[in-house]
Design a protein around this motif. Structure first.
Motif, PDB file in Angstrom:
ATOM      1  N   LEU A  34       0.840  -1.201   0.000  1.00 17.86           N
ATOM      2  CA  LEU A  34       0.000   0.000   0.000  1.00 17.86           C
ATOM      3  C   LEU A  34       0.868   1.241   0.000  1.00 17.86           C
ATOM      4  CD1 LEU A  34      -0.262   1.478   3.107  1.00 17.86           C
ATOM      5  CD2 LEU A  34      -1.340  -0.701   3.530  1.00 17.86           C
ATOM      6  N   LYS A  35       0.245   2.363  -0.366  1.00 22.10           N
ATOM      7  CA  LYS A  35       0.970   3.637  -0.335  1.00 22.10           C
ATOM      8  C   LYS A  35       0.143   4.650   0.447  1.00 22.10           C
ATOM      9  CE  LYS A  35       3.439   7.020  -2.996  1.00 22.10           C
ATOM     10  NZ  LYS A  35       3.809   7.619  -4.249  1.00 22.10           N
ATOM     11  N   ILE A  36       0.779   5.316   1.368  1.00 19.30           N
ATOM     12  CA  ILE A  36       0.108   6.351   2.149  1.00 19.30           C
ATOM     13  C   ILE A  36       0.749   7.685   1.793  1.00 19.30           C
ATOM     14  CG2 ILE A  36      -0.337   7.207   4.487  1.00 19.30           C
ATOM     15  CD1 ILE A  36      -0.071   4.189   5.356  1.00 19.30           C
ATOM     16  N   GLU A  37      -0.100   8.619   1.382  1.00 24.91           N
ATOM     17  CA  GLU A  37       0.425   9.916   0.943  1.00 24.91           C
ATOM     18  C   GLU A  37       0.230  10.963   2.036  1.00 24.91           C
ATOM     19  OE1 GLU A  37       1.513  10.291  -2.329  1.00 24.91           O
ATOM     20  OE2 GLU A  37       0.234   9.052  -3.617  1.00 24.91           O
ATOM     21  N   ASP A  38       0.970  12.039   1.868  1.00 22.14           N
ATOM     22  CA  ASP A  38       0.930  13.132   2.836  1.00 22.14           C
ATOM     23  C   ASP A  38      -0.490  13.683   3.008  1.00 22.14           C
ATOM     24  OD1 ASP A  38       2.372  14.646   4.607  1.00 22.14           O
ATOM     25  OD2 ASP A  38       2.501  16.334   3.229  1.00 22.14           O
ATOM     26  N   GLY A  39      -0.891  13.877   4.246  1.00 24.53           N
ATOM     27  CA  GLY A  39      -2.166  14.533   4.533  1.00 24.53           C
ATOM     28  C   GLY A  39      -3.392  13.628   4.431  1.00 24.53           C
ATOM     29  N   GLU A  40      -3.194  12.351   4.187  1.00 28.39           N
ATOM     30  CA  GLU A  40      -4.359  11.455   4.074  1.00 28.39           C
ATOM     31  C   GLU A  40      -5.005  11.209   5.440  1.00 28.39           C
ATOM     32  OE1 GLU A  40      -4.892   8.388   0.837  1.00 28.39           O
ATOM     33  OE2 GLU A  40      -2.827   8.045   1.427  1.00 28.39           O
ATOM     34  N   PHE A  41      -6.286  10.884   5.406  1.00 32.72           N
ATOM     35  CA  PHE A  41      -7.021  10.507   6.620  1.00 32.72           C
ATOM     36  C   PHE A  41      -7.624   9.137   6.318  1.00 32.72           C
ATOM     37  CE2 PHE A  41     -10.463  12.168   9.790  1.00 32.72           C
ATOM     38  CZ  PHE A  41      -9.943  11.337  10.758  1.00 32.72           C
ATOM     39  N   ILE A  42      -7.031   8.112   6.918  1.00 29.91           N
ATOM     40  CA  ILE A  42      -7.333   6.738   6.517  1.00 29.91           C
ATOM     41  C   ILE A  42      -7.892   5.948   7.697  1.00 29.91           C
ATOM     42  CG2 ILE A  42      -6.326   4.594   5.606  1.00 29.91           C
ATOM     43  CD1 ILE A  42      -4.111   6.226   4.355  1.00 29.91           C
ATOM     44  N   GLY A  43      -8.893   5.143   7.428  1.00 25.70           N
ATOM     45  CA  GLY A  43      -9.380   4.195   8.428  1.00 25.70           C
ATOM     46  C   GLY A  43      -8.875   2.807   8.088  1.00 25.70           C
ATOM     47  N   ILE A  44      -8.284   2.136   9.065  1.00 26.03           N
ATOM     48  CA  ILE A  44      -7.881   0.736   8.851  1.00 26.03           C
ATOM     49  C   ILE A  44      -8.871  -0.113   9.635  1.00 26.03           C
ATOM     50  CG2 ILE A  44      -6.061  -0.979   9.188  1.00 26.03           C
ATOM     51  CD1 ILE A  44      -4.035   1.240   8.874  1.00 26.03           C
ATOM     52  N   ILE A  45      -9.677  -0.861   8.885  1.00 23.90           N
ATOM     53  CA  ILE A  45     -10.774  -1.590   9.501  1.00 23.90           C
ATOM     54  C   ILE A  45     -10.571  -3.078   9.349  1.00 23.90           C
ATOM     55  CG2 ILE A  45     -13.293  -1.746   9.586  1.00 23.90           C
ATOM     56  CD1 ILE A  45     -13.063   0.978   9.380  1.00 23.90           C
ATOM     57  N   GLY A  46     -10.992  -3.815  10.325  1.00 24.57           N
ATOM     58  CA  GLY A  46     -10.948  -5.269  10.205  1.00 24.57           C
ATOM     59  C   GLY A  46     -11.416  -5.898  11.488  1.00 24.57           C
ATOM     60  N   HIS A  47     -11.854  -7.134  11.350  1.00 23.31           N
ATOM     61  CA  HIS A  47     -12.297  -7.900  12.503  1.00 23.31           C
ATOM     62  C   HIS A  47     -11.109  -8.138  13.433  1.00 23.31           C
ATOM     63  CE1 HIS A  47     -14.195 -11.418  14.489  1.00 23.31           C
ATOM     64  NE2 HIS A  47     -15.253 -10.666  14.290  1.00 23.31           N
ATOM     65  N   THR A  48     -11.373  -8.426  14.686  1.00 22.92           N
ATOM     66  CA  THR A  48     -10.301  -8.746  15.632  1.00 22.92           C
ATOM     67  C   THR A  48      -9.434  -9.880  15.060  1.00 22.92           C
ATOM     68  OG1 THR A  48     -11.839  -8.203  17.381  1.00 22.92           O
ATOM     69  CG2 THR A  48      -9.864  -9.411  18.029  1.00 22.92           C
ATOM     70  N   GLY A  49      -8.128  -9.683  15.107  1.00 28.84           N
ATOM     71  CA  GLY A  49      -7.225 -10.723  14.613  1.00 28.84           C
ATOM     72  C   GLY A  49      -6.920 -10.612  13.131  1.00 28.84           C
ATOM     73  N   SER A  50      -7.439  -9.575  12.448  1.00 27.96           N
ATOM     74  CA  SER A  50      -7.229  -9.462  11.000  1.00 27.96           C
ATOM     75  C   SER A  50      -5.841  -8.919  10.648  1.00 27.96           C
ATOM     76  CB  SER A  50      -8.322  -8.594  10.373  1.00 27.96           C
ATOM     77  OG  SER A  50      -8.317  -7.308  10.946  1.00 27.96           O
ATOM     78  N   GLY A  51      -5.117  -8.407  11.647  1.00 24.09           N
ATOM     79  CA  GLY A  51      -3.743  -7.961  11.383  1.00 24.09           C
ATOM     80  C   GLY A  51      -3.521  -6.462  11.491  1.00 24.09           C
ATOM     81  N   LYS A  52      -4.526  -5.739  11.989  1.00 20.81           N
ATOM     82  CA  LYS A  52      -4.427  -4.271  12.046  1.00 20.81           C
ATOM     83  C   LYS A  52      -3.270  -3.817  12.939  1.00 20.81           C
ATOM     84  CE  LYS A  52      -8.613  -3.804  13.754  1.00 20.81           C
ATOM     85  NZ  LYS A  52      -8.960  -5.203  13.982  1.00 20.81           N
ATOM     86  N   SER A  53      -3.207  -4.347  14.145  1.00 23.84           N
ATOM     87  CA  SER A  53      -2.144  -3.913  15.072  1.00 23.84           C
ATOM     88  C   SER A  53      -0.772  -4.295  14.545  1.00 23.84           C
ATOM     89  CB  SER A  53      -2.333  -4.549  16.451  1.00 23.84           C
ATOM     90  OG  SER A  53      -3.520  -4.087  17.014  1.00 23.84           O
ATOM     91  N   THR A  54      -0.690  -5.476  13.977  1.00 25.30           N
ATOM     92  CA  THR A  54       0.594  -5.916  13.412  1.00 25.30           C
ATOM     93  C   THR A  54       1.011  -4.953  12.299  1.00 25.30           C
ATOM     94  OG1 THR A  54      -0.084  -8.192  13.889  1.00 25.30           O
ATOM     95  CG2 THR A  54       1.785  -7.909  12.392  1.00 25.30           C
ATOM     96  N   LEU A  55       0.064  -4.579  11.470  1.00 28.62           N
ATOM     97  CA  LEU A  55       0.357  -3.668  10.360  1.00 28.62           C
ATOM     98  C   LEU A  55       0.893  -2.326  10.862  1.00 28.62           C
ATOM     99  CD1 LEU A  55       0.204  -2.777   7.374  1.00 28.62           C
ATOM    100  CD2 LEU A  55      -2.177  -2.159   7.773  1.00 28.62           C
ATOM    101  N   ILE A  56       0.191  -1.724  11.821  1.00 28.46           N
ATOM    102  CA  ILE A  56       0.620  -0.380  12.222  1.00 28.46           C
ATOM    103  C   ILE A  56       1.964  -0.406  12.961  1.00 28.46           C
ATOM    104  CG2 ILE A  56      -1.657   0.700  12.208  1.00 28.46           C
ATOM    105  CD1 ILE A  56      -1.725   0.368  15.250  1.00 28.46           C
ATOM    106  N   GLN A  57       2.271  -1.519  13.603  1.00 27.11           N
ATOM    107  CA  GLN A  57       3.573  -1.594  14.273  1.00 27.11           C
ATOM    108  C   GLN A  57       4.721  -1.704  13.277  1.00 27.11           C
ATOM    109  OE1 GLN A  57       3.714  -3.863  18.119  1.00 27.11           O
ATOM    110  NE2 GLN A  57       1.650  -4.395  17.450  1.00 27.11           N
ATOM    111  N   HIS A  58       4.388  -2.039  12.028  1.00 21.30           N
ATOM    112  CA  HIS A  58       5.423  -2.023  10.992  1.00 21.30           C
ATOM    113  C   HIS A  58       5.685  -0.600  10.508  1.00 21.30           C
ATOM    114  CE1 HIS A  58       4.909  -6.344  10.806  1.00 21.30           C
ATOM    115  NE2 HIS A  58       5.993  -6.394  10.059  1.00 21.30           N
ATOM    116  N   LEU A  59       4.657   0.244  10.580  1.00 22.75           N
ATOM    117  CA  LEU A  59       4.783   1.578   9.995  1.00 22.75           C
ATOM    118  C   LEU A  59       5.762   2.455  10.763  1.00 22.75           C
ATOM    119  CD1 LEU A  59       1.043   2.272   9.065  1.00 22.75           C
ATOM    120  CD2 LEU A  59       2.851   1.301   7.653  1.00 22.75           C
ATOM    121  N   ASN A  60       5.943   2.194  12.040  1.00 17.93           N
ATOM    122  CA  ASN A  60       6.950   2.987  12.765  1.00 17.93           C
ATOM    123  C   ASN A  60       8.142   2.139  13.204  1.00 17.93           C
ATOM    124  OD1 ASN A  60       6.075   1.649  15.017  1.00 17.93           O
ATOM    125  ND2 ASN A  60       5.855   3.491  16.277  1.00 17.93           N
ATOM    126  N   GLY A  61       8.250   0.964  12.602  1.00 20.79           N
ATOM    127  CA  GLY A  61       9.451   0.160  12.816  1.00 20.79           C
ATOM    128  C   GLY A  61       9.478  -0.629  14.119  1.00 20.79           C
TER     129      GLY A  61
END
Ligand code: ADP
Length: 272
Positions: free
Chosen positions: A28-55
């Motif tokens: 995926l690509k996230i651009e400057d100034g975007e307002f994004i919702g990351i949605i998914g059922h529990t266990g779908s990988g949301k927390s894992t994903l965001i922990q990659h974004l800041n290393g």
């Protein structure tokens, strides 16, 4: 600011009996100034994903590029990345620990090596942006209500002046009024600060009304990615991913728009 994820995979406890692939070929690509919702059922990988974004987590394979630079390069400053990509964890108020809210918000900037005066200036503006009235600034965090504490905790991350702000389930545990207030606050932060914001939620209802783009996660993969209206067209896919039927969201929005109070609590079809 831009963030690119290129075929990111992440496996927890690799080569053990507990091995679990939590991200599967996420691009995926996230651009400057975007307002994004990351949605998914529990266990779908949301927390894992965001922990990659800041290393905080390192991809098992695949690439992540911040402003075009590979964050896995040996000489990349990942500590700096963590200050550029601010992460507000679930129930962030559990991490408030100073004697006053104000001291708490100053803690991060002071830790960055800023002078006391600079740290305080940052704390003032962060508390204002997070919408916490001044009468609470010099109280103990423990005297604040749930919603106020959450604002204080968000201010703590804002005071670090991140380029991107990621909030993991910012409405968790709040009553419907508190939820709406905090979401409105986040929306106004996005407008006023012109900041890139990612809002993580298991509830379509919480997010659809505010964000411009929705990324739907399902079993570690991106199921849908687009404007809320486009995402809502894929009803079967959303239902299969255990998410709210969009018509209901539409109906609720319509009622709210007409000033009719909506008291039905609808979140997901299948609870975890
Ligand atoms: P979400 O944030 O959408 O609820 P997570 O990213 O927390 O999803 O979890 C994705 C998958 O990874 C789930 O199956 C979860 O059980 C698993 N998982 C999460 N954290 C760990 C961990 N520390 N060890 C092993 N598996 C984990």
């Amino acid at each position: 600011m831009s963030i690119i994820l290129d075929k990111v995979n992440y496996v927890y406890s690799e080569e053990t009996a507990y091995e679990k692939q939590a991200l599967n070929q996420v691009s995926l690509k996230i651009e400057d100034g975007e307002f994004i919702g990351i949605i998914g059922h529990t266990g779908s990988g949301k927390s894992t994903l965001i922990q990659h974004l800041n290393g905080l987590l390192k991809a098992t394979s695949g690439g992540i590029y911040y402003n075009g630079r590979d964050i896995y390069e040996e000489d990349y400053d990942r500590k700096e990345l963590r200050s550029k990509v601010g992460l507000v964890f679930q129930y962030p108020e559990h991490q408030l620990f100073e004697t006053t809210v104000f001291a708490d918000v100053c803690f991060g900037p002071k830790n960055l090596g800023l002078s006391r005066k600079e740290a305080e200036l940052r704390a003032f503006s962060a508390l204002k942006s997070a919408g916490l009235p001044e009468e609470y600034w010099y109280r103990s965090p423990f005297e604040l209500s749930g919603g106020q504490k959450r604002r204080a905790a968000i201010a703590g991350v804002l005071a670090m002046k991140p380029e991107v702000l990621i909030l993991d389930e910012p409405t968790a545990g709040l009553d419907p009024w508190g939820r709406e207030e905090i979401l409105n606050q986040i929306a106004s932060m996005h407008q006023e600060l012109n900041m890139t914001i990612l809002l993580v939620s298991h509830s379509m209802e919480d997010v659809a009304e505010y964000v411009k783009r929705i990324i739907v996660m399902n079993q570690g993969s991106i199921l849908l990615d687009g404007a809320p209206k486009e995402v809502f067209l894929h009803q079967q896919k959303l239902e299969a991913a255990g998410l709210l039927v969009p018509q209901v969201t539409y109906l609720m929005q319509e009622l709210k728009g007409r000033g009719i109070p909506v008291s039905v609590e609808v979140t997901t079809l299948k609870e975890a």
